[in-house]
Design a protein around this motif. Structure first.
Motif, PDB file in Angstrom:
ATOM      1  N   ALA A 219       0.828  -1.210   0.000  1.00 46.53           N
ATOM      2  CA  ALA A 219       0.000   0.000   0.000  1.00 46.53           C
ATOM      3  C   ALA A 219       0.862   1.259   0.000  1.00 46.53           C
ATOM      4  O   ALA A 219       0.525   2.259  -0.649  1.00 46.53           O
ATOM      5  N   VAL A 220       1.983   1.213   0.710  1.00 44.73           N
ATOM      6  CA  VAL A 220       2.884   2.368   0.732  1.00 44.73           C
ATOM      7  C   VAL A 220       3.582   2.513  -0.620  1.00 44.73           C
ATOM      8  O   VAL A 220       3.746   3.625  -1.137  1.00 44.73           O
ATOM      9  N   THR A 223       1.260   4.175  -2.975  1.00 45.72           N
ATOM     10  CA  THR A 223       1.182   5.619  -2.747  1.00 45.72           C
ATOM     11  C   THR A 223       2.316   6.337  -3.462  1.00 45.72           C
ATOM     12  O   THR A 223       2.118   7.359  -4.130  1.00 45.72           O
ATOM     13  N   GLY A 226       1.838   6.348  -7.275  1.00 43.33           N
ATOM     14  CA  GLY A 226       0.666   7.039  -7.792  1.00 43.33           C
ATOM     15  C   GLY A 226       0.766   8.548  -7.707  1.00 43.33           C
ATOM     16  O   GLY A 226       1.792   9.115  -7.316  1.00 43.33           O
ATOM     17  N   ALA A 228      -0.336  10.605  -5.602  1.00 42.74           N
ATOM     18  CA  ALA A 228      -0.070  11.146  -4.265  1.00 42.74           C
ATOM     19  C   ALA A 228       1.418  11.235  -3.956  1.00 42.74           C
ATOM     20  O   ALA A 228       1.817  11.955  -3.039  1.00 42.74           O
ATOM     21  N   GLY A 229       2.240  10.488  -4.721  1.00 38.47           N
ATOM     22  CA  GLY A 229       3.677  10.498  -4.478  1.00 38.47           C
ATOM     23  C   GLY A 229       4.458  11.401  -5.401  1.00 38.47           C
ATOM     24  O   GLY A 229       5.689  11.321  -5.458  1.00 38.47           O
ATOM     25  N   TRP A 237      10.673   5.366   3.481  1.00 38.20           N
ATOM     26  CA  TRP A 237       9.388   5.172   4.152  1.00 38.20           C
ATOM     27  C   TRP A 237       9.446   3.908   4.996  1.00 38.20           C
ATOM     28  O   TRP A 237       9.459   2.796   4.469  1.00 38.20           O
TER      29      TRP A 237
END
Length: 261
Positions: A219-220, A223, A226, A228-229, A237
């Motif tokens: 999931a990270v 992110t 996508g 959002a990153g 992370w």
């Protein structure tokens, strides 16, 4: 969101979970297989069930530099490359003074040399295409934290963590972000916990009290891959349930010398 993502080490564990979550996000997926073709085919089936294309190629990162050609093979088969996730990895549990040079080189090849060469090829393709891209390296909490018996692994992951930051500096002008995701203990085949529900495994020394699940790491990664990153680069992370927070406190509460072996 559409595009092409290549995930090394995607026949199982974190790599497989990442392949599936990126397929669900709209990416066609390049899958690599090292030992278990059947498991790689299962990954491909899950990708196709999400309505995306999947291609599988063999990858043995001890056979360098030639093995890194898999990046170009998969990109050619899928028609481009937008995201590379370097997830293939290995490790040993041997004190430094007992580690053979052969084992040292094998771990460094798979965990550092291979990601370097794969990222290099991916970056060249992304620059040539002129659309930017994302490179995500799966490191470990041992990117920054040492562990007894894991000298080769820690050296490789630490090196990959700093390589990530240098590549972020160098590739930013091309619209390419480079980040690392640093898992703690995750219930995967690599930790001997395949198909186990981590919620049923006690880890009192971890604030969340359990290991993580592969999908929680994926999931990270998703992110970072996508929209959002888009403004995150050169970052590490940590996905460890709070493990690294326990440093001095964990040390002061140890009641035996068991950690030394």
């Amino acid at each position: 969101m559409t595009g092409v993502a290549i995930i090394t080490g995607s026949e199982s564990g974190i790599g497989r979970a990442t392949a599936v979550v990126l397929a669900e996000a709209g990416f066609d997926i390049g899958i690599t297989v090292h030992r278990d073709r059947e498991k790689a085919e299962q990954t491909a089936e899950e990708v196709r069930a999400a309505g995306r294309r999947a291609e599988i190629r063999p990858l043995d990162l001890t056979e360098l530099p030639g093995a890194a050609e898999v990046v170009d093979e998969l990109a050619d088969a899928l028609g481009g490359l937008d995201v590379l996730v370097n997830c293939a990895g290995t490790g040993i549990s041997t004190p430094v003074i007992d580690t053979s040079y052969q084992d040292w080189r094998r771990v460094l090849a798979v965990d550092l040399d291979g990601p370097f060469l794969c990222a290099q090829r991916a970056a060249r393709r992304m620059i040539a295409a002129g659309r930017g891209g994302r490179i995500i390296n799966i490191t470990s909490v041992h990117e920054t934290a040492p562990r007894v018996g894991a000298g080769a692994y820690c050296a490789a992951k630490g090196g990959l963590g700093l390589l990530t930051k240098v590549m972020a500096q160098e590739l930013g002008a091309h619209g390419i972000t480079v980040n690392s995701v640093a898992p703690g203990e995750i219930a995967t085949p690599m930790t001997g916990q395949e198909d186990q529900d981590p919620h049923g495994i006690r880890r009192p020394g971890v604030p969340l009290g359990r290991p993580g699940a592969a999908h929680e790491v994926a999931a990270v990664v998703a992110t970072l891959a996508g929209p959002a990153g888009s403004y995150v680069t050169g970052a590490s992370w940590t996905v460890d349930g709070g493990m690294l927070l326990m440093g001095p406190q964990a040390g002061s509460h140890l009641e035996s010398d068991d950690w030394r072996s």
